[in-house]
Design an enzyme around this catalytic site. Structure first.
Site, PDB file in Angstrom:
ATOM      1  CB  ALA A  34      -0.905  -0.005   1.216  1.00  0.00           C
ATOM      2  CB  SER A  82      14.536 -23.766 -31.938  1.00  0.00           C
ATOM      3  OG  SER A  82      14.580 -24.498 -33.119  1.00  0.00           O
ATOM      4  CD  GLU A 113      24.986 -17.759 -23.129  1.00  0.00           C
ATOM      5  OE1 GLU A 113      23.745 -17.764 -23.241  1.00  0.00           O
ATOM      6  OE2 GLU A 113      25.736 -17.216 -23.941  1.00  0.00           O
ATOM      7  CE  LYS A 115      17.101 -24.903 -24.462  1.00  0.00           C
ATOM      8  NZ  LYS A 115      15.732 -24.695 -24.008  1.00  0.00           N
ATOM      9  CD  GLU A 173      14.042 -18.378 -22.195  1.00  0.00           C
ATOM     10  OE1 GLU A 173      14.457 -17.975 -23.308  1.00  0.00           O
ATOM     11  OE2 GLU A 173      13.362 -19.411 -22.061  1.00  0.00           O
ATOM     12  CE  LYS A 313      15.854 -29.260 -23.282  1.00  0.00           C
ATOM     13  NZ  LYS A 313      14.948 -29.495 -24.402  1.00  0.00           N
ATOM     14  CB  CYS A 413      -8.001 -40.911  14.713  1.00  0.00           C
ATOM     15  SG  CYS A 413      -8.737 -39.344  14.224  1.00  0.00           S
ATOM     16  CB  CYS A 428      -8.398 -35.290  10.948  1.00  0.00           C
ATOM     17  SG  CYS A 428      -8.544 -36.055  12.572  1.00  0.00           S
TER      18      CYS A 428
END
Ligand code: IVH
Length: 672
Positions: A34, A82, A113, A115, A173, A313, A413, A428
């Site tokens: 706020a 890509s 680097e 990914k 990214e 990957k 229980c 419960c």
């Protein structure tokens, strides 16, 4: 003295930038939302009244603007390609062979680097001003998301420094760091709003908002990893280009490293794979790029991917498997959690046979039934989750699908279960009369960050509760050696050892004791804030909700839980029993802000030998220091243990003093 509008606007701008940096980059909000909103409104009003005062990098430029009806299409001047994938060291060798054959040189420099697992964006700066941002789309055409990208707090709206090109397209990214993601989801959960499955989905969803005011409230960050169209001069190597981008104010990865030869690339991969779970953001592999731009040009492209780069990957973190059944587990607070029993699968490096289904709403949202094929995700050290149901499942038509029914009674229980208004969780109502709850309470109480009772493990807790030896956490301190020695699989030596560690745990600290009580939503940090605020347990237990919400970290929900806990007679009895049985802690005399380390900010990184990082931070705060999770120019000292990586590196770069554990323990001895 009156301030001029110019001075007031400048002061507000500086204040808002500082708050935003603390909120987004250090995960340490300095003021309530706020207050931020109010200061921002005032600055907006000033800039409306005196348009000359508006600067392109003013925080008002990041709040988002009126919603769009749709995103415009943007044609990429250079396609966004890509990357080819590699899944093994052999694939990397093949890549290196292809590169060296074409270049006719074996000593290739590669830039390594992480990914980043987020959303690719292209951002155009003209004469240093951000004018356009677009998604990758199909690689040729993306969507114009300029209004959203302008709200990203670590992205400069204007570039600074020397020789900024007249036209510069930066690619990179957008991600949400893990900690910020967890906090964002916790807030969403508390407000009964939609939670995101993972940071990537959250980043993608945030960038696809037509109302950029919503995007502005999401903790998005940008990291540049390449350039597209550039009019102007740039250095002749990829790493030097990124270095130049960083000099102009663009964030680049601090993990980037240039190496020669493919064997060192493998070392980099292995090193980052080991760190993967503890990195501040999700990554799904490592990108290796031939560093020389002339070499990149010579290598060129094949179909939609460059020949000069490859993404190695990590093993998949999402796989599909069959849901065999659902068990219901009762937690410390009575919450009944459905746990999926899965056909075991290998995911993210481990075999998974259970996953959480969270609650009844989640089962409904997923539309999942027993027998379905489901997608399971494992990220970092979090419990595996079911992300979705594979459509058309079960593929095997002989498998019967069965609806998942939530139990009407506690599976442990037999007590009734209840759902509090506005809550997704079913609980419960048995309290300590429920064995499952009691066991979970004791597990928490004995855990390392709580009372730290070494040797009191899960199996032993089950035995102690099932045999009726322990009916509350206080009973732990009433155990005798003959009682323990009678337990199955408990030798004489182990019984003495356990008694010794129970004895040792009697001397604790107030924050640990508060944490050990297991009050709902009171984690380690909140327990510490409460201890520092009240200094005495009685003061905490007597505090009204109004007083409680005045404590850092405590909102109305947490205050309500603390009040509920403190006013329950059973809890009062357990606490007075614990104190009568000798549980004690030193009086907290120094609240943060005073003490020999007042005015200093510390970062603790790596694995310490003598204590946990949390304990080390607590010791520092007790001496008046502030502790932070990331290294910045404001850090005074970094305490490092083995395994300290990027934070140590950053401290070295910034010339910040670094101490190791032995030096630090010697300092403590002098000060405490
Ligand atoms: S370079 C022509 N570097 O991975 C190569 N990409 O399949 C351009 N990504 O969607 C990409 N981190 O968004 C590059 N350090 C990094 C990256 C990275 C993540 C993403 C990128 C793209 C995908 C490539």
């Amino acid at each position: 003295m009156t301030t001029s509008p110019v001075e007031e606007a400048a002061a507000l701008r500086a204040q808002l930038l500082g708050w935003a940096e603390a909120y987004f980059e250090r995960d340490a909000p300095l003021v309530p939302d706020a207050d931020y909103d109010q200061a921002l409104k005032r600055l907006e009003a000033l800039e409306r009244e005196f348009p000359d005062l508006a600067t392109p990098d003013s925080p008002t430029q990041r709040v988002g603007s009126a919603p769009l009806s749709e995103f415009e299409a943007v044609e990429h001047r250079l396609p966004m390609l890509s990357l080819d994938n590699a899944f093994s060291a052999e694939d990397m060798d093949d890549f290196h062979r292809r590169v060296t054959e074409r270049l006719g040189d074996g000593d290739v420099a590669y830039c390594c680097e992480p990914k980043l697992d987020g959303v690719a964006v292209s951002i155009v700066y003209e004469h240093g001003a951000l004018v356009l941002a677009a998604t990758r789309g199909d690689g040729t055409r993306g969507e114009n998301i300029t209004a959203n990208v302008r709200t990203i707090s670590n992205l400069p709206l204007t570039l600074s420094g020397e020789d900024v090109p007249p036209y510069l397209e930066v690619r990179g990214e957008v991600v949400i760091p893990r900690e910020a993601f967890e906090r964002m989801n916790a807030q969403a959960r508390a407000a009964d709003e939609k939670v995101f499955v993972n940071p990537r989905n959250a980043a993608a969803g945030s960038l696809r908002q037509l109302d950029s005011r919503i995007t502005a409230r999401r903790p998005l960050t940008f990291t540049a990893y390449s350039v597209g169209v550039v009019e102007g001069d740039l250095p002749g190597a990829h790493d030097a280009i990124l270095q130049r981008l960083s000099e102009w104010g663009l964030p680049v990865s601090e993990y980037m490293q240039t190496v020669t030869g493919i064997a060192v690339c493998d070392d980099y991969y292995e090193a980052l794979a080991r760190q993967r779970d503890t990195l501040p953001f999700d990554i799904d592999g490592i990108v290796f790029k031939v560093n020389g731009m002339a070499e990149q040009e010579k290598l060129g492209f094949v179909s939609r991917a460059p020949r000069w780069a490859i993404a190695r990957k990590f093993p998949a973190q999402e796989v599909s498997t069959q849901l065999l059944g659902v068990d219901f587990q009762v937690g410390r607070t009575g919450a009944i959690t459905p746990v999926a029993r899965l056909q075991p699968v290998f995911v993210g490096g481990v075999t998974v046979s259970n996953a959480t289904l969270h609650n009844a709403d989640e089962i409904e949202r997923l539309g999942v039934q027993v027998g379905d094929t489901v997608v399971v995700r494992r990220a970092g050290d979090v419990i595996p989750q079911i992300v979705s149901v594979v459509e058309g499942s079960p593929s095997d038509s002989s498998t019967e699908r069965a609806k998942i029914g939530f139990p009407g009674q506690c599976p442990d229980c037999g007590s009734d279960v209840a759902r509090e208004e506005g809550e997704a969780v079913i609980r419960c109502i048995g309290g300590m009369a429920c064995g499952a709850q009691l066991k979970a309470v004791i597990r928490h109480f004995a855990s390392r960050k709580a009372m730290d009772i070494e040797g009191l493990g899960d199996k032993l807790i089950d035995q102690l509760v099932d045999d009726g030896l322990v009916g509350s956490v206080a009973d732990i301190f009433r155990l005798s050696q003959p009682q323990l020695a009678m337990l199955e699989r408990m030798g004489e030596k182990s019984s003495y050892n356990l008694l010794a560690s129970i004895e040792q745990s009697r001397s604790t600290t107030l924050p640990k004791f508060i944490y050990a009580l297991g009050i709902r939503e009171v984690g380690e940090a909140t327990a510490l804030a409460l201890a520092n605020h009240f200094l005495e347990l009685d003061a905490l237990l007597a505090a009204s909700t109004d007083v409680l919400v005045g404590v850092d970290d405590v909102g109305p929900i947490v205050a309500h839980h603390i009040r509920g806990f403190a006013s329950d007679e059973r809890n009062q009895r357990v606490i007075s029993d614990l104190l009568a049985l000798g549980v004690n802690w030193p009086t907290v005399t120094v609240a943060s802000g005073e003490g020999p380390l007042a005015g200093t900010t510390w970062v603790v990184t790596g694995k310490l030998e003598s204590m946990s990082r949390g304990d080390a931070e607590q010791r520092l705060r007790a001496l008046g220091a502030k502790t932070a999770s990331s290294v910045s120019a404001k850090t005074s000292t970094v305490l490092t243990g083995p395994g300290a990586g990027s934070k140590r590196k950053k401290a070295e770069e910034l010339g910040i003093s670094i101490v190791d554990e032995i030096e630090w323990l010697a300092m403590l001895e002098e000060m405490e």
